[in-house]
Every structure is written in C-alpha cells, then in structure tokens.
Design an enzyme around this catalytic site. Structure first.
Site, PDB file in Angstrom:
ATOM      1  N   GLN A  43     -27.158  -6.126 -18.829  1.00 54.77           N
ATOM      2  CA  GLN A  43     -26.655  -5.062 -17.953  1.00 54.77           C
ATOM      3  C   GLN A  43     -26.497  -3.767 -18.744  1.00 54.77           C
ATOM      4  O   GLN A  43     -25.846  -3.746 -19.788  1.00 54.77           O
ATOM      5  CB  GLN A  43     -25.308  -5.484 -17.331  1.00 54.77           C
ATOM      6  CG  GLN A  43     -24.739  -4.470 -16.360  1.00 54.77           C
ATOM      7  CD  GLN A  43     -25.637  -4.257 -15.142  1.00 54.77           C
ATOM      8  OE1 GLN A  43     -26.164  -5.200 -14.553  1.00 54.77           O
ATOM      9  NE2 GLN A  43     -25.843  -3.006 -14.765  1.00 54.77           N
ATOM     10  N   LYS A  53     -25.119  -9.280  -8.358  1.00 47.37           N
ATOM     11  CA  LYS A  53     -26.329 -10.034  -8.703  1.00 47.37           C
ATOM     12  C   LYS A  53     -26.054 -11.538  -8.679  1.00 47.37           C
ATOM     13  O   LYS A  53     -26.876 -12.316  -8.177  1.00 47.37           O
ATOM     14  CB  LYS A  53     -26.847  -9.592 -10.075  1.00 47.37           C
ATOM     15  CG  LYS A  53     -27.417  -8.174 -10.053  1.00 47.37           C
ATOM     16  CD  LYS A  53     -27.674  -7.607 -11.446  1.00 47.37           C
ATOM     17  CE  LYS A  53     -28.012  -6.113 -11.351  1.00 47.37           C
ATOM     18  NZ  LYS A  53     -28.244  -5.492 -12.670  1.00 47.37           N
ATOM     19  N   ASP A  77     -35.989  -7.984 -15.623  1.00 43.69           N
ATOM     20  CA  ASP A  77     -35.744  -6.573 -15.305  1.00 43.69           C
ATOM     21  C   ASP A  77     -36.997  -5.726 -15.540  1.00 43.69           C
ATOM     22  O   ASP A  77     -37.036  -4.549 -15.156  1.00 43.69           O
ATOM     23  CB  ASP A  77     -34.605  -6.011 -16.169  1.00 43.69           C
ATOM     24  CG  ASP A  77     -33.306  -5.831 -15.381  1.00 43.69           C
ATOM     25  OD1 ASP A  77     -33.362  -5.813 -14.139  1.00 43.69           O
ATOM     26  OD2 ASP A  77     -32.247  -5.695 -16.026  1.00 43.69           O
TER      27      ASP A  77
HETATM   28  C1  BQF Z   1     -25.881  -0.484  -1.987  1.00 46.77           C
HETATM   29  C2  BQF Z   1     -27.159   0.824 -11.412  1.00 46.77           C
HETATM   30  C3  BQF Z   1     -26.816   3.024 -12.311  1.00 46.77           C
HETATM   31  C4  BQF Z   1     -26.689   2.499 -13.589  1.00 46.77           C
HETATM   32  C5  BQF Z   1     -26.807   1.142 -13.804  1.00 46.77           C
HETATM   33  C6  BQF Z   1     -26.289  -2.366  -3.559  1.00 46.77           C
HETATM   34  C7  BQF Z   1     -26.277  -2.009  -5.938  1.00 46.77           C
HETATM   35  C8  BQF Z   1     -25.934  -0.692  -5.728  1.00 46.77           C
HETATM   36  C9  BQF Z   1     -25.818  -0.195  -4.439  1.00 46.77           C
HETATM   37  C10 BQF Z   1     -26.463  -2.543  -7.304  1.00 46.77           C
HETATM   38  C11 BQF Z   1     -27.383  -0.104 -10.313  1.00 46.77           C
HETATM   39  C12 BQF Z   1     -27.504   0.387  -8.908  1.00 46.77           C
HETATM   40  C13 BQF Z   1     -27.415  -1.467 -10.578  1.00 46.77           C
HETATM   41  C14 BQF Z   1     -25.978  -1.033  -3.365  1.00 46.77           C
HETATM   42  C15 BQF Z   1     -27.549  -2.503  -9.505  1.00 46.77           C
HETATM   43  C16 BQF Z   1     -28.018  -0.702  -7.979  1.00 46.77           C
HETATM   44  O1  BQF Z   1     -25.501  -1.222  -1.054  1.00 46.77           O
HETATM   45  O2  BQF Z   1     -26.241   0.675  -1.797  1.00 46.77           O
HETATM   46  C17 BQF Z   1     -26.435  -2.849  -4.846  1.00 46.77           C
HETATM   47  O3  BQF Z   1     -25.847  -3.536  -7.603  1.00 46.77           O
HETATM   48  N1  BQF Z   1     -27.325  -1.941  -8.206  1.00 46.77           N
HETATM   49  C18 BQF Z   1     -27.299  -1.896 -11.932  1.00 46.77           C
HETATM   50  O4  BQF Z   1     -27.339  -3.079 -12.214  1.00 46.77           O
HETATM   51  O5  BQF Z   1     -27.126  -1.022 -12.907  1.00 46.77           O
HETATM   52  C19 BQF Z   1     -27.032   0.313 -12.708  1.00 46.77           C
HETATM   53  C20 BQF Z   1     -27.055   2.194 -11.229  1.00 46.77           C
END
Ligand code: BQF
Length: 299
Positions: free
Chosen positions: A102, A58, A125
């Site tokens: 987060q 991010k 968010d």
């Molecule tokens: C990609 C998330 C579960 C629990 C908390 C790019 C992200 C993921 C995959 C990413 C996720 C999942 C995020 C890809 C943020 C998505 O290229 O496929 C980016 O950074 N995510 C999160 O902040 O918290 C989570 C999944």
C-alpha cells in the site's frame, strides 16, 4: 434557449459490482474443481488513515468474491531492509498468488526499491518495471488497477476513443502515465490521440478545452473547473480528497480533482467521486489476483 442535456453519470459501483460478480462465479468454479481459493496479501506500513481505509476496502472486497486476503502490518519506523525481507518472504510464499504494498510509504523508504523487489508474477498492482514494460509494449502482464479500471469504464459505457483527443492531466507512475499509454495503444478502447499534461504544462486550459475525453489525475481537489472543459466532453475524475465538512458525519466529504457541480454542466459523461473510478480500482485488483492465481495475464 433549449436546456442542455444532463450528462450520463458513469456508475463505477454498478460496473465494479458486475466485474466482482464474474470473479465470484469463477472463484466458485475453481473451488468446485478442487482448486484452492485465490489469495491476495497486502503490506501496510504505518497508520495513515486513508491507507487503512483503502486496505480495509480491498480486504472486504476480496472476501466478498471468495478471495482470501491477508494484511501484513508494520510500524512506521520499519527499515527499508526489513521491508525488503517482507517482500522476499511474500515472493517465495507459494500460498500467496499476488500481493500489494500500500502506497504511500514513509519518507525514509525508497518506493522504487520496494516496488522493484516485487516478483512480476505476483505484482497484482502492475507497478513493477517488468509489468510497466510489458504494458508499454502491449504484451501480456498485469495492468495497474486504476488505469485498467478506467479502460473498463470506457468499455462498459461504449465510449468510443478511436481518433479522439484524450487529454490526461497528471503524470504519476500509477495513473496518469499508464492511462496515457493505454489510451494510445492500437486496441480498443485505445487508438486515441493523447496529450499528457502536468504541473509544467503551459496553456493548460487551452489544451483541456480541446479534449474529447479528459482524464483528471492531478491530485489537487476540484482543480478542473467548468471553464476548462469542452461542451460534450467525457470527464473521468481519478482524484479522491477529504475536504473538511462540519455538516458531514465523518467531519469530511470526498471530492475529486474535478469541480463536479460546474463540470457536470459541460460533460456528456462524467464519473462521480465517490462511486466512479475508486470502486473500479478495487475490482481490477481482484481481477489481477484471480489472473495471478490461474497463472494468466491480462492480454
Ligand atoms: C469510491 C488511493 C490515492 C493514494 C493512494 C472506492 C477507493 C476509493 C474511492 C479505494 C486509492 C483510491 C486507493 C472509492 C484505493 C482508490 O467509492 O469512490 C474505493 O479504495 N481506492 C489506494 O489503495 O491507494 C491510494 C488514492
């Protein structure tokens, strides 16, 4: 027998890059007009490796479009009250346009208490009760980034949702529940007939087999198999799991909630993991941050 047509791969990297390019242009225009850069803050508690990766992604994406980002890091043993003080500080810091906490938080902290303390105008968010309520009522607000990203993917690929049977598997506050609401709304994409399935659903396969559009947000690796998907369905995979793989450089590979190699053969459109919904989540967070900076909302 004629060979079945290959599905269209829904490329979240391409679509998210286009959205980031637009944000970057808008940020540059703001600066030309002597406005300040938008500023996103992230609160990161503990040292969960996946959470660290997400926050780092991010920050990097924010910088790539000219959005300032600050990460506030706290140890695993921070108390709920101490974290509430951090939220209060960020709510009142005029330099910060929006911030995220987060997830997941450590078990001793009540996520509801923390999220409810975020001021809705800084809730990029879209997790606070006020923003969820505004979304349900189809009013301006901030949409949760992953559901927002899914809607943008459907739009980008001109996938018609009107009158379609959309089956959402998974009822989390962050993905399943909100995307089911957005898909049923009287707008476009939207106007779908939505079925929300979860761990207590009976005859799940019967229901998923009737889906024109199948949104998989279960949180179980490769749970959706080929036999659960109708020929020609649109399949959106929201899952992201690390599967141990000794032949991979990092020792793991990423898989979704969908058994891609089988479901691929059935789908007309399908999102890959990685590179599908994940990058969209990040792009829409940046979009919300830009909106918050301009004191505007999604509408
Ligand atoms: C990609 C998330 C579960 C629990 C908390 C790019 C992200 C993921 C995959 C990413 C996720 C999942 C995020 C890809 C943020 C998505 O290229 O496929 C980016 O950074 N995510 C999160 O902040 O918290 C989570 C999944």
């Amino acid at each position: 027998m004629a060979k079945k047509k290959e599905p269209v791969l829904i490329d979240g990297k391409v679509v998210s890059q286009k959205i980031k390019d637009e944000i970057k242009k808008e940020v540059a225009d703001l600066i030309d007009k002597k406005d300040s850069s938008p500023h996103l803050a992230a609160v990161l508690v503990g040292d969960d490796p996946a959470s660290q990766t997400y926050v780092a992604a991010k920050e990097k994406a924010a910088h790539s479009v000219g959005i300032i980002s600050s990460t506030y890091r706290y140890p695993e043993d921070i108390t709920e009250n101490e974290l509430l003080e951090v939220i209060e500080f960020l709510n009142n810091d005029d330099e910060i346009d929006g911030f995220i906490v987060q997830l997941p938080l450590p078990a001793h902290i009540n996520e509801d208490h923390i999220i409810s303390a975020i001021h809705p105008s800084k809730d990029v968010d879209g997790f606070t009760p006020v923003n969820i309520g505004n979304m349900v009522l189809n009013r301006p607000g901030y949409l949760p980034a992953t559901p927002y990203g899914i809607m943008e993917l459907l739009k980008a690929y001109k996938i018609n949702t009107e009158g379609k049977h959309c089956v959402v598997v998974g009822r989390s506050n962050i993905v399943g529940r909100p995307v089911s609401i957005l898909l049923s709304q009287k707008r476009n994409p939207g106007n779908a007939t939505v079925t929300l399935c979860h761990s207590k659903t009976k005859n799940l396969k019967e229901i998923t087999l009737s889906a024109d559009i199948l949104i998989c947000a279960i949180g179980k690796p490769q749970f959706i198999t080929g036999d659960m998907v109708k020929e020609g369905a649109v399949v959106i995979d929201v899952g992201i799991h690390r599967l141990g793989d000794d032949s991979a450089k990092k020792g793991y590979r990423l898989v979704g909630d969908v058994l891609f190699k089988d479901v691929y053969k059935k789908a007309s459109f399908i999102t890959p993991v990685p590179g599908g919904v994940g990058p969209m989540t990040i792009a829409m967070l940046l979009k919300n941050t830009l909106l918050a900076h301009k004191k505007e909302f999604y509408s």
